[in-house]
Design a protein around this motif. Sequence first.
Motif, PDB file in Angstrom:
ATOM      1  N   ALA A   1      -3.728  -0.405   5.671  1.00 25.65           N
ATOM      2  CA  ALA A   1      -2.925  -1.627   5.751  1.00 25.65           C
ATOM      3  C   ALA A   1      -3.036  -2.241   7.142  1.00 25.65           C
ATOM      4  O   ALA A   1      -3.152  -3.470   7.297  1.00 25.65           O
ATOM      5  CB  ALA A   1      -1.467  -1.311   5.431  1.00 25.65           C
ATOM      6  N   TYR A   2      -3.017  -1.385   8.148  1.00 26.92           N
ATOM      7  CA  TYR A   2      -3.188  -1.836   9.538  1.00 26.92           C
ATOM      8  C   TYR A   2      -4.522  -2.572   9.708  1.00 26.92           C
ATOM      9  O   TYR A   2      -4.574  -3.670  10.291  1.00 26.92           O
ATOM     10  CB  TYR A   2      -3.099  -0.618  10.463  1.00 26.92           C
ATOM     11  CG  TYR A   2      -3.820  -0.745  11.775  1.00 26.92           C
ATOM     12  CD1 TYR A   2      -3.318  -1.555  12.799  1.00 26.92           C
ATOM     13  CD2 TYR A   2      -4.997  -0.040  12.009  1.00 26.92           C
ATOM     14  CE1 TYR A   2      -3.995  -1.665  14.010  1.00 26.92           C
ATOM     15  CE2 TYR A   2      -5.672  -0.136  13.210  1.00 26.92           C
ATOM     16  CZ  TYR A   2      -5.175  -0.953  14.215  1.00 26.92           C
ATOM     17  OH  TYR A   2      -5.840  -1.056  15.405  1.00 26.92           O
ATOM     18  N   LEU A   3      -5.592  -2.003   9.177  1.00 26.69           N
ATOM     19  CA  LEU A   3      -6.906  -2.645   9.300  1.00 26.69           C
ATOM     20  C   LEU A   3      -6.942  -3.977   8.557  1.00 26.69           C
ATOM     21  O   LEU A   3      -7.534  -4.956   9.040  1.00 26.69           O
ATOM     22  CB  LEU A   3      -8.001  -1.725   8.749  1.00 26.69           C
ATOM     23  CG  LEU A   3      -8.309  -0.454   9.541  1.00 26.69           C
ATOM     24  CD1 LEU A   3      -9.402   0.338   8.838  1.00 26.69           C
ATOM     25  CD2 LEU A   3      -8.730  -0.794  10.975  1.00 26.69           C
TER      26      LEU A   3
ATOM     27  N   TYR B   1       0.862  -1.190   0.000  1.00 28.80           N
ATOM     28  CA  TYR B   1       0.000   0.000   0.000  1.00 28.80           C
ATOM     29  C   TYR B   1       0.899   1.241   0.000  1.00 28.80           C
ATOM     30  O   TYR B   1       1.102   1.862   1.033  1.00 28.80           O
ATOM     31  CB  TYR B   1      -0.873   0.045   1.259  1.00 28.80           C
ATOM     32  CG  TYR B   1      -2.023  -0.928   1.345  1.00 28.80           C
ATOM     33  CD1 TYR B   1      -2.081  -2.090   0.583  1.00 28.80           C
ATOM     34  CD2 TYR B   1      -3.071  -0.690   2.229  1.00 28.80           C
ATOM     35  CE1 TYR B   1      -3.147  -2.976   0.692  1.00 28.80           C
ATOM     36  CE2 TYR B   1      -4.133  -1.566   2.349  1.00 28.80           C
ATOM     37  CZ  TYR B   1      -4.168  -2.709   1.581  1.00 28.80           C
ATOM     38  OH  TYR B   1      -5.221  -3.574   1.706  1.00 28.80           O
ATOM     39  N   ILE B   2       1.450   1.586  -1.137  1.00 25.44           N
ATOM     40  CA  ILE B   2       2.300   2.774  -1.233  1.00 25.44           C
ATOM     41  C   ILE B   2       1.604   3.792  -2.125  1.00 25.44           C
ATOM     42  O   ILE B   2       1.413   3.557  -3.321  1.00 25.44           O
ATOM     43  CB  ILE B   2       3.697   2.437  -1.796  1.00 25.44           C
ATOM     44  CG1 ILE B   2       4.402   1.409  -0.898  1.00 25.44           C
ATOM     45  CG2 ILE B   2       4.538   3.711  -1.906  1.00 25.44           C
ATOM     46  CD1 ILE B   2       5.756   0.954  -1.419  1.00 25.44           C
TER      47      ILE B   2
ATOM     48  N   ALA C   1      -5.120  -6.413  10.720  1.00 26.05           N
ATOM     49  CA  ALA C   1      -5.846  -6.606  11.979  1.00 26.05           C
ATOM     50  C   ALA C   1      -7.067  -7.494  11.804  1.00 26.05           C
ATOM     51  O   ALA C   1      -7.413  -8.285  12.694  1.00 26.05           O
ATOM     52  CB  ALA C   1      -6.260  -5.248  12.560  1.00 26.05           C
ATOM     53  N   HIS C   2      -7.717  -7.396  10.642  1.00 28.20           N
ATOM     54  CA  HIS C   2      -8.926  -8.185  10.396  1.00 28.20           C
ATOM     55  C   HIS C   2      -8.644  -9.518   9.720  1.00 28.20           C
ATOM     56  O   HIS C   2      -9.580 -10.239   9.341  1.00 28.20           O
ATOM     57  CB  HIS C   2      -9.921  -7.359   9.587  1.00 28.20           C
ATOM     58  CG  HIS C   2     -10.513  -6.220  10.363  1.00 28.20           C
ATOM     59  ND1 HIS C   2     -11.347  -6.394  11.441  1.00 28.20           N
ATOM     60  CD2 HIS C   2     -10.351  -4.877  10.235  1.00 28.20           C
ATOM     61  CE1 HIS C   2     -11.697  -5.222  11.936  1.00 28.20           C
ATOM     62  NE2 HIS C   2     -11.111  -4.290  11.229  1.00 28.20           N
ATOM     63  N   GLY C   3      -7.370  -9.838   9.547  1.00 28.61           N
ATOM     64  CA  GLY C   3      -7.013 -11.188   9.152  1.00 28.61           C
ATOM     65  C   GLY C   3      -6.848 -11.466   7.676  1.00 28.61           C
ATOM     66  O   GLY C   3      -6.674 -12.613   7.271  1.00 28.61           O
ATOM     67  N   TYR C   4      -6.869 -10.423   6.835  1.00 21.25           N
ATOM     68  CA  TYR C   4      -6.788 -10.654   5.397  1.00 21.25           C
ATOM     69  C   TYR C   4      -5.354 -10.817   4.893  1.00 21.25           C
ATOM     70  O   TYR C   4      -5.122 -11.454   3.862  1.00 21.25           O
ATOM     71  CB  TYR C   4      -7.470  -9.512   4.634  1.00 21.25           C
ATOM     72  CG  TYR C   4      -8.900  -9.288   5.059  1.00 21.25           C
ATOM     73  CD1 TYR C   4      -9.836 -10.320   5.002  1.00 21.25           C
ATOM     74  CD2 TYR C   4      -9.318  -8.056   5.536  1.00 21.25           C
ATOM     75  CE1 TYR C   4     -11.147 -10.117   5.399  1.00 21.25           C
ATOM     76  CE2 TYR C   4     -10.634  -7.843   5.945  1.00 21.25           C
ATOM     77  CZ  TYR C   4     -11.541  -8.880   5.874  1.00 21.25           C
ATOM     78  OH  TYR C   4     -12.837  -8.681   6.279  1.00 21.25           O
ATOM     79  N   SER C   5      -4.408 -10.215   5.593  1.00 19.74           N
ATOM     80  CA  SER C   5      -2.997 -10.297   5.217  1.00 19.74           C
ATOM     81  C   SER C   5      -2.148 -10.501   6.468  1.00 19.74           C
ATOM     82  O   SER C   5      -2.599 -10.232   7.590  1.00 19.74           O
ATOM     83  CB  SER C   5      -2.539  -9.014   4.513  1.00 19.74           C
ATOM     84  OG  SER C   5      -3.311  -8.754   3.369  1.00 19.74           O
ATOM     85  N   ASP C   6      -0.910 -10.944   6.257  1.00 22.33           N
ATOM     86  CA  ASP C   6       0.035 -11.087   7.369  1.00 22.33           C
ATOM     87  C   ASP C   6       1.043  -9.956   7.400  1.00 22.33           C
ATOM     88  O   ASP C   6       1.479  -9.534   8.470  1.00 22.33           O
ATOM     89  CB  ASP C   6       0.784 -12.425   7.260  1.00 22.33           C
ATOM     90  CG  ASP C   6      -0.134 -13.628   7.405  1.00 22.33           C
ATOM     91  OD1 ASP C   6      -1.093 -13.544   8.200  1.00 22.33           O
ATOM     92  OD2 ASP C   6       0.096 -14.634   6.711  1.00 22.33           O
ATOM     93  N   VAL C   7       1.443  -9.483   6.214  1.00 24.62           N
ATOM     94  CA  VAL C   7       2.412  -8.393   6.131  1.00 24.62           C
ATOM     95  C   VAL C   7       2.019  -7.449   5.002  1.00 24.62           C
ATOM     96  O   VAL C   7       1.483  -7.876   3.980  1.00 24.62           O
ATOM     97  CB  VAL C   7       3.853  -8.908   5.897  1.00 24.62           C
ATOM     98  CG1 VAL C   7       4.294  -9.849   7.006  1.00 24.62           C
ATOM     99  CG2 VAL C   7       3.982  -9.598   4.544  1.00 24.62           C
ATOM    100  N   ILE C   8       2.287  -6.151   5.191  1.00 25.74           N
ATOM    101  CA  ILE C   8       2.039  -5.165   4.140  1.00 25.74           C
ATOM    102  C   ILE C   8       3.098  -4.067   4.231  1.00 25.74           C
ATOM    103  O   ILE C   8       3.358  -3.536   5.304  1.00 25.74           O
ATOM    104  CB  ILE C   8       0.637  -4.518   4.245  1.00 25.74           C
ATOM    105  CG1 ILE C   8      -0.468  -5.573   4.077  1.00 25.74           C
ATOM    106  CG2 ILE C   8       0.471  -3.421   3.191  1.00 25.74           C
ATOM    107  CD1 ILE C   8      -1.887  -5.012   4.194  1.00 25.74           C
TER     108      ILE C   8
ATOM    109  N   ASN D   1      -0.765   8.398   5.613  1.00 28.01           N
ATOM    110  CA  ASN D   1      -1.505   7.956   6.799  1.00 28.01           C
ATOM    111  C   ASN D   1      -2.667   7.057   6.419  1.00 28.01           C
ATOM    112  O   ASN D   1      -2.963   6.073   7.108  1.00 28.01           O
ATOM    113  CB  ASN D   1      -1.998   9.163   7.597  1.00 28.01           C
ATOM    114  CG  ASN D   1      -0.916   9.734   8.503  1.00 28.01           C
ATOM    115  OD1 ASN D   1       0.272   9.519   8.273  1.00 28.01           O
ATOM    116  ND2 ASN D   1      -1.316  10.465   9.523  1.00 28.01           N
ATOM    117  N   HIS D   2      -3.333   7.384   5.308  1.00 27.01           N
ATOM    118  CA  HIS D   2      -4.405   6.505   4.836  1.00 27.01           C
ATOM    119  C   HIS D   2      -3.849   5.144   4.418  1.00 27.01           C
ATOM    120  O   HIS D   2      -4.432   4.097   4.738  1.00 27.01           O
ATOM    121  CB  HIS D   2      -5.137   7.143   3.651  1.00 27.01           C
ATOM    122  CG  HIS D   2      -6.232   8.080   4.050  1.00 27.01           C
ATOM    123  ND1 HIS D   2      -6.405   9.316   3.486  1.00 27.01           N
ATOM    124  CD2 HIS D   2      -7.224   7.948   4.975  1.00 27.01           C
ATOM    125  CE1 HIS D   2      -7.458   9.903   4.042  1.00 27.01           C
ATOM    126  NE2 HIS D   2      -7.967   9.102   4.939  1.00 27.01           N
TER     127      HIS D   2
END
Length: 409
Positions: A173-175, A103-104, A178-185, A167-168
């Motif tokens: 990416a944090y969300l 997410y860049i 946090a909700h389980g869709y990814s492990d790293v971003i 920030n967005h």
Amino acid sequence: MKRRVVVTGQGVVSPLGNDVTTFWDNIQKGASGIRRLESEAYADINTKIAGYIDDFPVEKYLEAKEIKRYDLFTQYGFAAAVQALEQSKVNLKALDKDRAGVYIGSGTGGLQTLLKNHETMLEKGTRRVSPFLIPTMINNMAAGLTAIKTGFRGPSFAAVSACATSNHAIGEAYLNIAHGYSDVILAGGAEATITPLYFAGFSKMRAMSTKNDTPEAASRPFDQDRDGFVMSEGAGVLFLEEYEHAKERGAPMLGEIVGYGSTTDAYHITEPDYQGAAKAMELAIERAEAKPEDVDYINAHGTSTPSGDISETKAIKDVFGDQAHRLKVSSTKSMTGHMFGAAGGAEAIVTLNSVRENTFPPTINLENPDPECDLDYVANKAKEGNINIALSNGFGFGGHNAVLAFKKV
């Protein structure tokens, strides 16, 4: 149940250094990255200063034959992502790349490429326009190139929300993790907008500082003598990782993202409404399962514009009430200038390291505080003190607000 999200890597390209160690050292020292532009192209423009980069070691990140294929903002973004990956010590071969994202974002994208090709078209005709124009200039290319180079096949997109872009990107990416869709971003932003066209546009808006004779003193957030922001460039990227995933591989945990608030003023294209910013801070604190009194430091958006600094001060007072004067608040744009879409990425790194090292970075050039800006802005010199939770504010044209909350792991 919401999963915890930590930061295990960080990377930066900036007027204060092209690696995190140099950047953070200069921030703590209160150094300025603002200099005079010597090009004659700016002769008829009122502002002739910027936070420009002339020592970017692109050859460390891309092969010589690749460099011309990518706009400068893409080069900056990819370099910052590489640094973040290296610090994270992640094993790319062992990583599940279907659960790894990028997410860049960028506020403007490939402006340098667009202007160069437009000039070519006017001088030599449409047939001389590069076939790489479109894939080089579009805003998502820093994210696209990073995904191609890393092989990350999870979610990938580029936030575009002016000065709130990074920030967005980091917050979304944090969300996602946090909700389980990814492990790293890999998340953050990149920008390269120092051009006569952009300067001319902002100059006509009377938004930029014209303190051309004293570049280092031109960006002066919350000071009564401020006269506008100073344009800058670069990139800031974080490697976000689910806590258990990081723990299992013994990753270096630099800090934790515990909250994110995103709102829209729905008020005016360029003028801020403090209530939107206040609500974003409230949401970040609430989602961090914290209270206003738990926050010790705010890395302010603090652009050094007359109305923006007052609006942000009002927003902080609205959220923290009597606690507002206890807080330490600083604007590191006083040192870096305004990196636009990359600002939040670089400032997230500042905030993260502030929490880790219990250091409040300074707001330099704060010599004559605006009476309407009456908080503790850590004037001119860094201070030491315990930081439990810190916020990083990002507000953009169009009324976009995004606030991140960090704490120690």
